[in-house]
Motif scaffolding. Structure first.
Motif, PDB file in Angstrom:
ATOM      1  N   ASN A   1       0.802  -1.232   0.000  1.00  0.00           N
ATOM      2  CA  ASN A   1       0.000   0.000   0.000  1.00  0.00           C
ATOM      3  C   ASN A   1       0.836   1.283   0.000  1.00  0.00           C
ATOM      4  OD1 ASN A   1      -2.542  -1.451   0.161  1.00  0.00           O
ATOM      5  ND2 ASN A   1      -1.992  -1.864   2.297  1.00  0.00           N
ATOM      6  N   TYR A   2       2.126   1.180  -0.287  1.00  0.00           N
ATOM      7  CA  TYR A   2       2.978   2.357  -0.454  1.00  0.00           C
ATOM      8  C   TYR A   2       3.390   2.469  -1.918  1.00  0.00           C
ATOM      9  CZ  TYR A   2       3.833   3.385   4.522  1.00  0.00           C
ATOM     10  OH  TYR A   2       3.690   3.745   5.843  1.00  0.00           O
TER      11      TYR A   2
ATOM     12  N   SER B   1      -0.684  -4.046  -3.324  1.00  0.00           N
ATOM     13  CA  SER B   1      -1.792  -4.065  -2.368  1.00  0.00           C
ATOM     14  C   SER B   1      -1.317  -4.713  -1.072  1.00  0.00           C
ATOM     15  CB  SER B   1      -2.979  -4.808  -2.976  1.00  0.00           C
ATOM     16  OG  SER B   1      -2.608  -6.133  -3.316  1.00  0.00           O
ATOM     17  N   GLU B   2      -2.195  -5.426  -0.370  1.00  0.00           N
ATOM     18  CA  GLU B   2      -1.823  -6.028   0.905  1.00  0.00           C
ATOM     19  C   GLU B   2      -0.683  -7.026   0.760  1.00  0.00           C
ATOM     20  OE1 GLU B   2      -2.827  -5.017   3.758  1.00  0.00           O
ATOM     21  OE2 GLU B   2      -4.251  -3.585   2.935  1.00  0.00           O
TER      22      GLU B   2
ATOM     23  N   LYS C   1      -1.357  -1.134  -8.084  1.00  0.00           N
ATOM     24  CA  LYS C   1      -1.860   0.112  -8.645  1.00  0.00           C
ATOM     25  C   LYS C   1      -0.767   0.789  -9.466  1.00  0.00           C
ATOM     26  CE  LYS C   1      -5.199   1.041  -4.965  1.00  0.00           C
ATOM     27  NZ  LYS C   1      -5.606   1.970  -3.872  1.00  0.00           N
TER      28      LYS C   1
ATOM     29  N   ASP D   1      -4.790   8.105  -6.638  1.00  0.00           N
ATOM     30  CA  ASP D   1      -4.478   8.285  -5.231  1.00  0.00           C
ATOM     31  C   ASP D   1      -5.227   9.523  -4.740  1.00  0.00           C
ATOM     32  OD1 ASP D   1      -2.394   7.630  -2.933  1.00  0.00           O
ATOM     33  OD2 ASP D   1      -2.401   9.816  -3.180  1.00  0.00           O
TER      34      ASP D   1
END
Length: 231
Positions: free
Chosen positions: A11-12, A68-69, A50, A159
């Motif tokens: 998620n970064y 993602s996770e 993403k 974002d």
């Protein structure tokens, strides 16, 4: 200075650069670029990554992407992209061997301060290389898709930084155009470039401390080139 293992966090955003082996040409014709973009669009969904920005240069690619996770998705995406491009070029040229350097460069990016700055850095790469006079003139980056010029602009991810540019898609696109056209400071260029080259973090000291606590390791070399304040 010993090379630190690559740090990837879920998620970064991560600024990625992958170069051709021995800086060889990896995109020689329009079809080469189109295939890579098609693969990026497809594989980002497969691996749950993403995509905020990209730029395909003759012998390397810039990506701004966020797993993602599952942080492993980023490495799987890069491996799959490289494998597809290599198979395609090897079949085309009747050759064998690798197309890419074995290790891509990566820098975790602070979203609220540097995500848009990294997008600008990536999309202005052809301008800095004197290949075009404006980002809009280069066909193989995310710029035209981000400003709504490209007919296939719906697959790039948003974002919160992009959403803050305006209340409507049209307003966001116009604000983004203005942002890209602004003069870029040498300090911003140096921060992004050095972080990527050293495999460190693109962000403020507070962000660096935060990520190091999450990762549980020292990522930054506390010396020359490290961002000095939260300004």
């Amino acid at each position: 200075m010993p090379r630190m293992g690559r740090v990837v966090l879920p998620n970064y955003p991560h600024h990625i650069v992958q170069r051709g082996h021995n800086r060889q040409v990896v995109f020689a014709a329009a079809e080469d670029y189109l295939r890579y973009i098609k693969d990026l669009r497809e594989l980002k969904e497969v691996w749950g990554v993403k995509v905020y920005a990209y730029c395909l240069m003759t012998n390397h690619v810039h990506l701004l992407v966020a797993p993602s996770e599952s942080a492993a998705g980023l490495g799987q995406l890069m491996k799959a992209l490289a494998a597809r491009a290599t198979r395609y070029r090897n079949r085309l040229e009747g050759r064998t061997g690798t197309l890419w350097e074995s290790r891509y460069k990566s820098s975790i990016v602070q979203s609220e301060k540097y995500l848009l700055a990294c997008c600008r850095y990536i999309e202005l790469n052809p301008v800095r290389a004197c290949m075009v006079t404006s980002a809009a003139d280069y066909l193989w980056s995310s710029y035209n898709a981000r400003v709504g010029v490209s007919p296939e602009s719906d697959w790039l991810d948003l974002d919160a930084c992009f959403e803050m540019l305006g209340d409507t898609a049209e307003n966001r696109q116009e604000s983004y155009k203005k942002f890209i056209s602004q003069a870029v400071s040498n300090e911003e260029l140096k921060t992004i470039r050095l972080a990527l080259q050293r495999g460190q973090l693109t962000g403020t000291t507070r962000f660096i401390d935060e990520v190091e606590r999450i990762a549980g390791i020292r990522i930054e070399h506390r010396g020359q080139g490290r961002p000095r304040s939260d300004r």
